[in-house]
Design a protein around this motif. Sequence first.
Motif, PDB file in Angstrom:
ATOM      1  N   PRO A 102      54.150  33.023  23.971  1.00  0.00           N
ATOM      2  CA  PRO A 102      54.341  32.245  22.736  1.00  0.00           C
ATOM      3  C   PRO A 102      53.461  32.700  21.580  1.00  0.00           C
ATOM      4  N   THR A 103      52.522  33.585  21.843  1.00  0.00           N
ATOM      5  CA  THR A 103      51.638  34.075  20.776  1.00  0.00           C
ATOM      6  C   THR A 103      52.035  35.469  20.284  1.00  0.00           C
ATOM      7  N   TYR A 104      53.165  35.967  20.749  1.00  0.00           N
ATOM      8  CA  TYR A 104      53.545  37.337  20.399  1.00  0.00           C
ATOM      9  C   TYR A 104      53.789  37.483  18.898  1.00  0.00           C
ATOM     10  N   GLY A 105      54.366  36.455  18.286  1.00  0.00           N
ATOM     11  CA  GLY A 105      54.639  36.512  16.855  1.00  0.00           C
ATOM     12  C   GLY A 105      53.383  36.672  16.028  1.00  0.00           C
ATOM     13  N   GLN A 106      52.350  35.899  16.358  1.00  0.00           N
ATOM     14  CA  GLN A 106      51.117  35.995  15.584  1.00  0.00           C
ATOM     15  C   GLN A 106      50.386  37.307  15.851  1.00  0.00           C
ATOM     16  N   GLU A 107      50.584  37.890  17.031  1.00  0.00           N
ATOM     17  CA  GLU A 107      49.995  39.204  17.310  1.00  0.00           C
ATOM     18  C   GLU A 107      50.670  40.293  16.479  1.00  0.00           C
ATOM     19  N   ILE A 108      51.962  40.147  16.277  1.00  0.00           N
ATOM     20  CA  ILE A 108      52.702  41.150  15.502  1.00  0.00           C
ATOM     21  C   ILE A 108      52.364  41.055  14.021  1.00  0.00           C
ATOM     22  N   TYR A 109      52.370  39.829  13.498  1.00  0.00           N
ATOM     23  CA  TYR A 109      52.231  39.632  12.055  1.00  0.00           C
ATOM     24  C   TYR A 109      50.795  39.341  11.623  1.00  0.00           C
ATOM     25  N   HIS A 110      49.875  39.324  12.578  1.00  0.00           N
ATOM     26  CA  HIS A 110      48.438  39.214  12.289  1.00  0.00           C
ATOM     27  C   HIS A 110      48.101  37.986  11.433  1.00  0.00           C
ATOM     28  N   SER A 111      48.761  36.891  11.713  1.00  0.00           N
ATOM     29  CA  SER A 111      48.458  35.628  11.042  1.00  0.00           C
ATOM     30  C   SER A 111      48.924  34.488  11.942  1.00  0.00           C
ATOM     31  N   ARG A 112      48.447  33.272  11.625  1.00  0.00           N
ATOM     32  CA  ARG A 112      48.766  32.130  12.492  1.00  0.00           C
ATOM     33  C   ARG A 112      48.928  30.869  11.651  1.00  0.00           C
ATOM     34  N   SER A 113      50.169  30.397  11.570  1.00  0.00           N
ATOM     35  CA  SER A 113      50.472  29.158  10.847  1.00  0.00           C
ATOM     36  C   SER A 113      51.139  28.209  11.834  1.00  0.00           C
ATOM     37  N   ILE A 114      50.408  27.204  12.251  1.00  0.00           N
ATOM     38  CA  ILE A 114      50.863  26.331  13.339  1.00  0.00           C
ATOM     39  C   ILE A 114      51.915  25.334  12.842  1.00  0.00           C
ATOM     40  N   LEU A 115      52.984  25.226  13.613  1.00  0.00           N
ATOM     41  CA  LEU A 115      54.010  24.218  13.360  1.00  0.00           C
ATOM     42  C   LEU A 115      53.847  23.026  14.299  1.00  0.00           C
ATOM     43  N   ILE A 116      53.691  23.328  15.596  1.00  0.00           N
ATOM     44  CA  ILE A 116      53.572  22.279  16.611  1.00  0.00           C
ATOM     45  C   ILE A 116      52.416  22.622  17.540  1.00  0.00           C
ATOM     46  N   HIS A 117      51.467  21.707  17.685  1.00  0.00           N
ATOM     47  CA  HIS A 117      50.362  21.896  18.621  1.00  0.00           C
ATOM     48  C   HIS A 117      50.835  21.527  20.027  1.00  0.00           C
ATOM     49  N   ALA A 118      50.715  22.476  20.947  1.00  0.00           N
ATOM     50  CA  ALA A 118      51.120  22.205  22.333  1.00  0.00           C
ATOM     51  C   ALA A 118      50.324  23.067  23.299  1.00  0.00           C
ATOM     52  N   GLY A 119      49.035  23.219  23.049  1.00  0.00           N
ATOM     53  CA  GLY A 119      48.198  24.013  23.939  1.00  0.00           C
ATOM     54  C   GLY A 119      48.616  25.471  23.946  1.00  0.00           C
ATOM     55  N   TYR A 120      48.864  25.987  25.155  1.00  0.00           N
ATOM     56  CA  TYR A 120      49.276  27.388  25.293  1.00  0.00           C
ATOM     57  C   TYR A 120      50.613  27.642  24.603  1.00  0.00           C
ATOM     58  N   PHE A 121      51.469  26.619  24.569  1.00  0.00           N
ATOM     59  CA  PHE A 121      52.800  26.767  23.987  1.00  0.00           C
ATOM     60  C   PHE A 121      52.841  26.312  22.528  1.00  0.00           C
ATOM     61  N   THR A 122      51.716  26.393  21.849  1.00  0.00           N
ATOM     62  CA  THR A 122      51.680  26.064  20.424  1.00  0.00           C
ATOM     63  C   THR A 122      52.670  26.941  19.659  1.00  0.00           C
ATOM     64  N   LEU A 123      53.501  26.286  18.874  1.00  0.00           N
ATOM     65  CA  LEU A 123      54.548  26.998  18.141  1.00  0.00           C
ATOM     66  C   LEU A 123      54.068  27.316  16.730  1.00  0.00           C
ATOM     67  N   THR A 124      54.148  28.588  16.369  1.00  0.00           N
ATOM     68  CA  THR A 124      53.720  29.026  15.040  1.00  0.00           C
ATOM     69  C   THR A 124      54.915  29.513  14.225  1.00  0.00           C
ATOM     70  N   ILE A 125      54.713  29.560  12.922  1.00  0.00           N
ATOM     71  CA  ILE A 125      55.765  30.074  12.035  1.00  0.00           C
ATOM     72  C   ILE A 125      56.063  31.535  12.364  1.00  0.00           C
ATOM     73  N   GLN A 126      55.032  32.261  12.725  1.00  0.00           N
ATOM     74  CA  GLN A 126      55.204  33.681  13.051  1.00  0.00           C
ATOM     75  C   GLN A 126      56.088  33.869  14.288  1.00  0.00           C
ATOM     76  N   GLU A 127      55.883  32.997  15.283  1.00  0.00           N
ATOM     77  CA  GLU A 127      56.706  33.087  16.489  1.00  0.00           C
ATOM     78  C   GLU A 127      58.158  32.723  16.182  1.00  0.00           C
ATOM     79  N   VAL A 128      58.352  31.706  15.358  1.00  0.00           N
ATOM     80  CA  VAL A 128      59.709  31.317  14.958  1.00  0.00           C
ATOM     81  C   VAL A 128      60.377  32.457  14.187  1.00  0.00           C
ATOM     82  N   PHE A 129      59.619  33.101  13.320  1.00  0.00           N
ATOM     83  CA  PHE A 129      60.155  34.222  12.539  1.00  0.00           C
ATOM     84  C   PHE A 129      60.551  35.378  13.457  1.00  0.00           C
ATOM     85  N   TYR A 130      59.713  35.650  14.446  1.00  0.00           N
ATOM     86  CA  TYR A 130      60.021  36.719  15.401  1.00  0.00           C
ATOM     87  C   TYR A 130      61.272  36.386  16.215  1.00  0.00           C
ATOM     88  N   LEU A 131      61.373  35.151  16.692  1.00  0.00           N
ATOM     89  CA  LEU A 131      62.543  34.739  17.466  1.00  0.00           C
ATOM     90  C   LEU A 131      63.806  34.750  16.603  1.00  0.00           C
TER      91      LEU A 131
END
Length: 249
Positions: A61-90
């Motif tokens: 679930p952190t692959y998006g933020q690793e690719i885009y080198h930024s982290r904008s949280i949408l939903i806090h869920a521990g390890y499965f925290t959803l970020t805008i970067q992950e949504v963009f990647y998906l």
Amino acid sequence: MLLVSAACMITYDIRFLLAICVFSIILFKEAQIKWSQISFIVTFIVAFMILNLIFVYLFQPTYGQEIYHSRSILIHAGYFTLTIQEVFYLFNLLLKYICSIPIVLLFLLTTNPSQFAASLNKIGISYKISYAVALALRYIPDIQNSYWAISAAQQARGNELSKKAKLSQLIKGTLNIIMPLIFSSLERIDTISTAMQLRRFGSKKKRTWYVAQSFNKEDYWVMGLSVLAILIVILLWQLNHGRFYNPFM
């Protein structure tokens, strides 16, 4: 057109993917292909696509933020925290499917397998490989017809496979379809293989083709557009310093 599909699978630039996505949908609409011709394939691909997106997110679930080198949280869920970067990647992954599927389906439904095999052989590919490709293309509609025939037989036996059925019933019913489909496919493959051996297929180095077609103006235009798509992807690769377009920088 397969080069365009390959270009879509290579890049993650949303600008290119959106453009090809619109182009693919327009082409698919203009082709006026009936839903009954593609329903089985589309259903299978959509199911696979959804599962793929889910598992990509679950496993990393952190692959998006690793690719885009930024982290904008949408939903806090521990390890499965959803970020805008992950949504963009998906979303980019989803676009890649939407770009590729209509083009591939158009190719499958509008290409004569024998002509395609003859063309492959004409450009230097072994006629054995070309013939195998032609058989594979011809086999796709047969699989779809077999699927619906087995499905109808299962429903006639009282197995509920409609939208009203429970998930457990659908899974069980699907398994009851898949197993006969696999065995019938293997039997058909064995029959075709035996027939080809009896006709001494592959005993000679070359063969002629009953169906062959020369290139025309439209073919060259399509080839040119396909090469242009590849060149654009290469240019975007250079501009983005990789496959990914990063709008977060």
